[in-house]
Design a protein around this motif. Structure first.
Motif, PDB file in Angstrom:
ATOM      1  N   TYR A 185       9.613 -29.102  26.073  1.00  0.00           N
ATOM      2  CA  TYR A 185       8.519 -29.930  25.717  1.00  0.00           C
ATOM      3  C   TYR A 185       8.972 -30.493  24.383  1.00  0.00           C
ATOM      4  O   TYR A 185       9.353 -29.904  23.346  1.00  0.00           O
ATOM      5  CB  TYR A 185       7.341 -29.421  25.868  1.00  0.00           C
ATOM      6  N   SER A 186       8.280 -31.968  24.135  1.00  0.00           N
ATOM      7  CA  SER A 186       8.194 -32.278  22.679  1.00  0.00           C
ATOM      8  C   SER A 186       7.176 -32.873  22.643  1.00  0.00           C
ATOM      9  O   SER A 186       6.183 -33.247  23.607  1.00  0.00           O
ATOM     10  CB  SER A 186       9.431 -33.393  22.716  1.00  0.00           C
ATOM     11  N   HIS A 187       6.486 -32.913  21.306  1.00  0.00           N
ATOM     12  CA  HIS A 187       5.261 -33.634  21.024  1.00  0.00           C
ATOM     13  C   HIS A 187       5.276 -34.692  19.947  1.00  0.00           C
ATOM     14  O   HIS A 187       6.243 -34.392  19.016  1.00  0.00           O
ATOM     15  CB  HIS A 187       4.157 -32.480  20.431  1.00  0.00           C
ATOM     16  N   ASP A 188       5.079 -35.901  20.129  1.00  0.00           N
ATOM     17  CA  ASP A 188       5.287 -36.878  19.255  1.00  0.00           C
ATOM     18  C   ASP A 188       4.262 -36.849  18.200  1.00  0.00           C
ATOM     19  O   ASP A 188       3.428 -36.128  18.118  1.00  0.00           O
ATOM     20  CB  ASP A 188       5.062 -38.230  20.037  1.00  0.00           C
ATOM     21  N   PHE A 189       4.737 -37.644  16.852  1.00  0.00           N
ATOM     22  CA  PHE A 189       4.065 -37.497  15.833  1.00  0.00           C
ATOM     23  C   PHE A 189       2.816 -38.515  16.170  1.00  0.00           C
ATOM     24  O   PHE A 189       2.783 -39.234  16.868  1.00  0.00           O
ATOM     25  CB  PHE A 189       4.849 -38.426  14.734  1.00  0.00           C
ATOM     26  N   GLY A 190       1.870 -37.952  15.667  1.00  0.00           N
ATOM     27  CA  GLY A 190       0.440 -38.481  15.956  1.00  0.00           C
ATOM     28  C   GLY A 190      -0.551 -37.994  14.866  1.00  0.00           C
ATOM     29  O   GLY A 190      -0.525 -37.856  13.816  1.00  0.00           O
ATOM     30  N   SER A 191      -1.539 -37.213  15.579  1.00  0.00           N
ATOM     31  CA  SER A 191      -2.507 -36.431  14.755  1.00  0.00           C
ATOM     32  C   SER A 191      -1.703 -35.152  14.348  1.00  0.00           C
ATOM     33  O   SER A 191      -2.483 -34.195  13.573  1.00  0.00           O
ATOM     34  CB  SER A 191      -3.939 -36.101  15.749  1.00  0.00           C
ATOM     35  N   SER A 192      -0.794 -34.815  15.036  1.00  0.00           N
ATOM     36  CA  SER A 192       0.078 -33.645  14.217  1.00  0.00           C
ATOM     37  C   SER A 192       1.533 -34.072  14.241  1.00  0.00           C
ATOM     38  O   SER A 192       1.962 -34.923  14.592  1.00  0.00           O
ATOM     39  CB  SER A 192      -0.125 -32.505  15.355  1.00  0.00           C
ATOM     40  N   PHE A 193       2.381 -32.935  13.656  1.00  0.00           N
ATOM     41  CA  PHE A 193       3.621 -32.981  13.350  1.00  0.00           C
ATOM     42  C   PHE A 193       4.359 -33.279  14.320  1.00  0.00           C
ATOM     43  O   PHE A 193       4.069 -32.500  15.605  1.00  0.00           O
ATOM     44  CB  PHE A 193       4.139 -31.920  12.289  1.00  0.00           C
ATOM     45  N   PRO A 194       5.530 -33.714  14.569  1.00  0.00           N
ATOM     46  CA  PRO A 194       6.485 -33.929  15.901  1.00  0.00           C
ATOM     47  C   PRO A 194       7.077 -32.278  16.141  1.00  0.00           C
ATOM     48  O   PRO A 194       7.047 -31.551  14.989  1.00  0.00           O
ATOM     49  CB  PRO A 194       7.431 -34.687  15.295  1.00  0.00           C
ATOM     50  N   HIS A 195       7.124 -31.960  17.322  1.00  0.00           N
ATOM     51  CA  HIS A 195       7.211 -30.486  17.616  1.00  0.00           C
ATOM     52  C   HIS A 195       8.012 -30.565  18.820  1.00  0.00           C
ATOM     53  O   HIS A 195       7.840 -31.283  19.682  1.00  0.00           O
ATOM     54  CB  HIS A 195       5.890 -29.750  17.911  1.00  0.00           C
ATOM     55  N   ALA A 196       9.058 -29.522  18.925  1.00  0.00           N
ATOM     56  CA  ALA A 196       9.493 -29.190  20.110  1.00  0.00           C
ATOM     57  C   ALA A 196       9.277 -27.683  20.511  1.00  0.00           C
ATOM     58  O   ALA A 196       9.099 -26.834  19.791  1.00  0.00           O
ATOM     59  CB  ALA A 196      11.059 -29.168  20.028  1.00  0.00           C
ATOM     60  N   PHE A 197       8.964 -27.343  21.654  1.00  0.00           N
ATOM     61  CA  PHE A 197       8.419 -26.062  22.282  1.00  0.00           C
ATOM     62  C   PHE A 197       8.994 -25.796  23.691  1.00  0.00           C
ATOM     63  O   PHE A 197       9.305 -26.722  24.478  1.00  0.00           O
ATOM     64  CB  PHE A 197       7.057 -25.727  21.771  1.00  0.00           C
ATOM     65  N   VAL A 198       8.865 -24.570  24.161  1.00  0.00           N
ATOM     66  CA  VAL A 198       8.917 -24.168  25.715  1.00  0.00           C
ATOM     67  C   VAL A 198       7.874 -23.399  26.270  1.00  0.00           C
ATOM     68  O   VAL A 198       7.125 -22.948  25.736  1.00  0.00           O
ATOM     69  CB  VAL A 198      10.124 -23.341  25.778  1.00  0.00           C
TER      70      VAL A 198
END
Length: 177
Positions: free
Chosen positions: A31-44
């Motif tokens: 998974y990835s999470h885009d920049f928005g209310s939190s920092f961009p992130h990659a995780f499993v």
């Protein structure tokens, strides 16, 4: 002479066992999470059932700074393995998935423990961040990654690149283009 019922049991029992065993597997999704209310992130995310024990698995792991602050721009800071809340995961992009053997599952857990126990200050935006973590998890599973990628600070772009390098992986239903 075997009765029809006994014959059917002999014929069908192995098929039922095979079907139930096939369902007992853990799937890893990147998974990835885009920049928005939190920092961009990659995780499993790991979900399923271990074949050897029948234990249910429903957990996620990512690597991040203990305190996301401007200090991460200037060098190494304390890092940690973290798990995200279900809402965060639901608002993130799943890129691709793999079904794991128990051996592969335990290799992912060992990689997570290695990163969790890394000597502090373990987080470095340029050399040891969430993208580096998921890259090592992917490599542990035999996936190709680009060591010269330009996406070490861009989780979504990095995971798209890994997906392109591994055309055999199952693309997630909500995968971004």
């Amino acid at each position: 002479m075997l009765s029809i019922r006994a014959f059917c049991v002999i014929l069908i029992a192995p098929l039922l066992f095979w079907a139930s065993a096939a369902q007992a597997a853990v799937t890893i999704t990147f998974y990835s999470h885009d920049f928005g209310s939190s920092f961009p992130h990659a995780f499993v995310v790991l979900k399923g059932t271990l074949d050897s024990t029948g234990d249910k698995v429903d957990i996620n792991y990512g690597f991040t700074a203990v305190n996301v602050s401007p200090n991460i721009l200037f060098g190494s800071v304390k890092g940690k393995i973290e798990t995200s809340k279900p809402k965060y995961v639901a608002n993130s992009d799943a890129h691709f998935s793999m079904v794991l053997s128990d051996r592969q599952y335990y290799a992912v857990i060992a990689k997570m423990v290695e990163w969790r126990d890394w000597p502090q200050k373990s987080y470095n935006l340029n050399k040891h961040n969430c993208v580096h973590f998921v890259a090592e998890v992917a490599q542990t599973l035999g996936l190709k990654t680009n060591p010269k990628t330009n996406y070490w600070k861009k989780p979504k772009s990095f995971l798209r690149e890994v997906r392109r390098l591994n055309p055999g992986v199952r693309v997630a239903a909500n995968a971004p283009d």
